[in-house]
Design a protein around this motif. Sequence first.
Motif, PDB file in Angstrom:
ATOM      1  N   GLY A 139      22.362-110.684  19.818  1.00  0.00           N
ATOM      2  CA  GLY A 139      23.308-109.610  20.104  1.00  0.00           C
ATOM      3  C   GLY A 139      22.699-108.522  20.962  1.00  0.00           C
ATOM      4  O   GLY A 139      23.291-108.099  21.967  1.00  0.00           O
ATOM      5  N   PHE A 140      21.509-108.056  20.598  1.00  0.00           N
ATOM      6  CA  PHE A 140      20.866-107.013  21.390  1.00  0.00           C
ATOM      7  C   PHE A 140      20.424-107.554  22.755  1.00  0.00           C
ATOM      8  O   PHE A 140      20.398-106.820  23.741  1.00  0.00           O
ATOM      9  CB  PHE A 140      19.696-106.413  20.627  1.00  0.00           C
ATOM     10  N   ALA A 141      20.082-108.846  22.829  1.00  0.00           N
ATOM     11  CA  ALA A 141      19.753-109.446  24.126  1.00  0.00           C
ATOM     12  C   ALA A 141      20.989-109.495  25.016  1.00  0.00           C
ATOM     13  O   ALA A 141      20.899-109.277  26.230  1.00  0.00           O
ATOM     14  CB  ALA A 141      19.189-110.849  23.925  1.00  0.00           C
ATOM     15  N   SER A 417      13.061-105.950  27.397  1.00  0.00           N
ATOM     16  CA  SER A 417      12.491-105.903  26.054  1.00  0.00           C
ATOM     17  C   SER A 417      12.711-104.549  25.401  1.00  0.00           C
ATOM     18  O   SER A 417      13.009-104.455  24.200  1.00  0.00           O
ATOM     19  CB  SER A 417      10.998-106.222  26.113  1.00  0.00           C
ATOM     20  N   ILE A 418      12.600-103.469  26.175  1.00  0.00           N
ATOM     21  CA  ILE A 418      12.803-102.114  25.649  1.00  0.00           C
ATOM     22  C   ILE A 418      14.204-101.950  25.084  1.00  0.00           C
ATOM     23  O   ILE A 418      14.414-101.269  24.072  1.00  0.00           O
ATOM     24  CB  ILE A 418      12.553-101.074  26.769  1.00  0.00           C
ATOM     25  N   LEU A 419      15.163-102.602  25.708  1.00  0.00           N
ATOM     26  CA  LEU A 419      16.559-102.454  25.294  1.00  0.00           C
ATOM     27  C   LEU A 419      16.941-103.360  24.134  1.00  0.00           C
ATOM     28  O   LEU A 419      18.067-103.254  23.625  1.00  0.00           O
ATOM     29  CB  LEU A 419      17.479-102.741  26.485  1.00  0.00           C
ATOM     30  N   TYR A 423      15.360-102.333  18.762  1.00  0.00           N
ATOM     31  CA  TYR A 423      16.596-102.275  17.975  1.00  0.00           C
ATOM     32  C   TYR A 423      16.707-103.481  17.047  1.00  0.00           C
ATOM     33  O   TYR A 423      17.216-103.367  15.923  1.00  0.00           O
ATOM     34  CB  TYR A 423      17.799-102.201  18.916  1.00  0.00           C
ATOM     35  N   SER A 424      16.234-104.623  17.513  1.00  0.00           N
ATOM     36  CA  SER A 424      16.231-105.804  16.661  1.00  0.00           C
ATOM     37  C   SER A 424      15.319-105.591  15.458  1.00  0.00           C
ATOM     38  O   SER A 424      15.667-105.920  14.319  1.00  0.00           O
ATOM     39  CB  SER A 424      15.771-107.025  17.469  1.00  0.00           C
ATOM     40  N   ILE A 425      14.142-105.008  15.685  1.00  0.00           N
ATOM     41  CA  ILE A 425      13.207-104.726  14.596  1.00  0.00           C
ATOM     42  C   ILE A 425      13.796-103.683  13.641  1.00  0.00           C
ATOM     43  O   ILE A 425      13.756-103.835  12.421  1.00  0.00           O
ATOM     44  CB  ILE A 425      11.854-104.249  15.160  1.00  0.00           C
ATOM     45  N   LEU A 426      14.378-102.622  14.203  1.00  0.00           N
ATOM     46  CA  LEU A 426      14.916-101.545  13.380  1.00  0.00           C
ATOM     47  C   LEU A 426      16.100-102.011  12.539  1.00  0.00           C
ATOM     48  O   LEU A 426      16.221-101.633  11.368  1.00  0.00           O
ATOM     49  CB  LEU A 426      15.339-100.375  14.260  1.00  0.00           C
ATOM     50  N   SER A 427      16.985-102.811  13.121  1.00  0.00           N
ATOM     51  CA  SER A 427      18.194-103.209  12.397  1.00  0.00           C
ATOM     52  C   SER A 427      17.864-104.035  11.154  1.00  0.00           C
ATOM     53  O   SER A 427      18.655-104.091  10.218  1.00  0.00           O
ATOM     54  CB  SER A 427      19.132-103.996  13.318  1.00  0.00           C
TER      55      SER A 427
END
Length: 504
Positions: A139-141, A417-419, A423-427
């Motif tokens: 999703g974030f990708a 990767s920044i985008l 966020y993937s780690i945080l979610s």
Amino acid sequence: MQKPRLRFGQIWNLCFGFFGIQIGFGLQNANTSRIFQTLGADVDKLAILWIAAPLTGMLVQPIIGHMSDKTWGPLGRRRPYFLAGALLSTAALLFMPSAPVLWLAAGTLWVMDASINVTMEPFRAFVGDLLPEEQRTTGFATQSFFIGAGAVFASALPWMLSHWLHVANTAPAGVTPPSVRIAYYVGGVCLLLAVLWTIASSKEYSPEEAARFASPVDPTAVHAARRSPSFYLKGGGLCLALGALVTLAVRAFALGKEVYVLGGLIALFGLAQLAAGSLRAAGRGAGGLTEVVDDLFAMPKVMRQLAVVQFFTWFGLFAMWIYTTAAVTSFHYGVHDTASKAYNEGADWVGVLFAVYNGVGALSAFALPALAARIGRRQAHALALTLGALGLASFMLIRDPQMLWAPMIGVGIAWASILSAPYSILSGAAPAAKMGVYMGIFNIFIVTPQLLAATLLGLMLKTFFAGQPIWALAVGGASLGLAALAVLAVADDADPARAKRAVA
């Protein structure tokens, strides 16, 4: 109860609005310094004029995140904010390139950035709301892909209008060129239509459905540890005192007036703590301000570790956004006259360079999750940041402007990767019921380094580098390198790649 997996078409629709949002950001990033210089801004004042972008993000995103966590209506939880922000952003995009004076353009930047942040913050939480853990990286990708695609279109749009449709890219002194003005008009319409597509094609889980999908640990994680009134009153007093000392130092040591902003930010954080402490002491600790401050101090450990990564990452990015136009036109094209043909050719070329890194970011968006699944999210992010650092630093070594597209490949991989990776780690670490507010608080660690960059970069260039903007890109490269080192210290226990290795 697990959330159902979404089809790729559904993920595409819920992320499509980011295409429009990034058109707005792309036009802003590639052309704001150009507009400011055209209206008479000096190079060493560019950073402070850009301060609107991070400051509005810092103030708006935690508030909007908190509000959207608690909203439910005919459009759902997040989508009302999509709509309101998109309408305001479009209005600002239509007005900014026609601003007749510098102060009005700077004021419009405040409105534009606040409005885009109103739209963007709930989009981050939207992915966490709707996707199960194993689909969040995808999703974030997908968001990263649309961010890259939107920014490619926006960054190259003035160049395309000038070279393909022969729209003039020069204008009398003090007037924004027609190619830039028309690009903003087109971008405003595209932003609104893209966000409307996501609103119309996606649905949200009701509060009852969301409660069924929440994990068993979420109810205890919903309520942040409550600090005592004295904790906030003491902390607020210390921050106010520190802010006052910074202000006095500006006067005592004749520092740049930009440093006043730093003192003001420290004092503002102190006032927020004092207000939270006073409300709690009066028995009114259930309000939005107190809850947000509680959540800030009770953030997960992973989030605190990511804050260090974000600090160095976004300091470097902001240096690039502010100074690339000034660096390329002065260092590579050798011109300073903003009304000259050579300056505007160089500024158009910067738009193309920004399109290159965003295009690479869009293409890399779906390759990085595969790499992260193989070597881990931390390692993949560190590698991408290192490539970005080398790309920015190499601007000083390449003298032919036509070859500057090469280092932008590294910047583009880092951007993808920044985008997505943080966020993937945080979610995976944030409680579901607090997803919006924690995504908003996480933005503080993005905008704080940008505010420091806006406060200090102009002073640094003037003091140490004879006002040469090319050195800002070297500083930005070094900052991304430090971010690459910091990410290796993040404890990403929810990394799917780590779980697979443990099973094996």
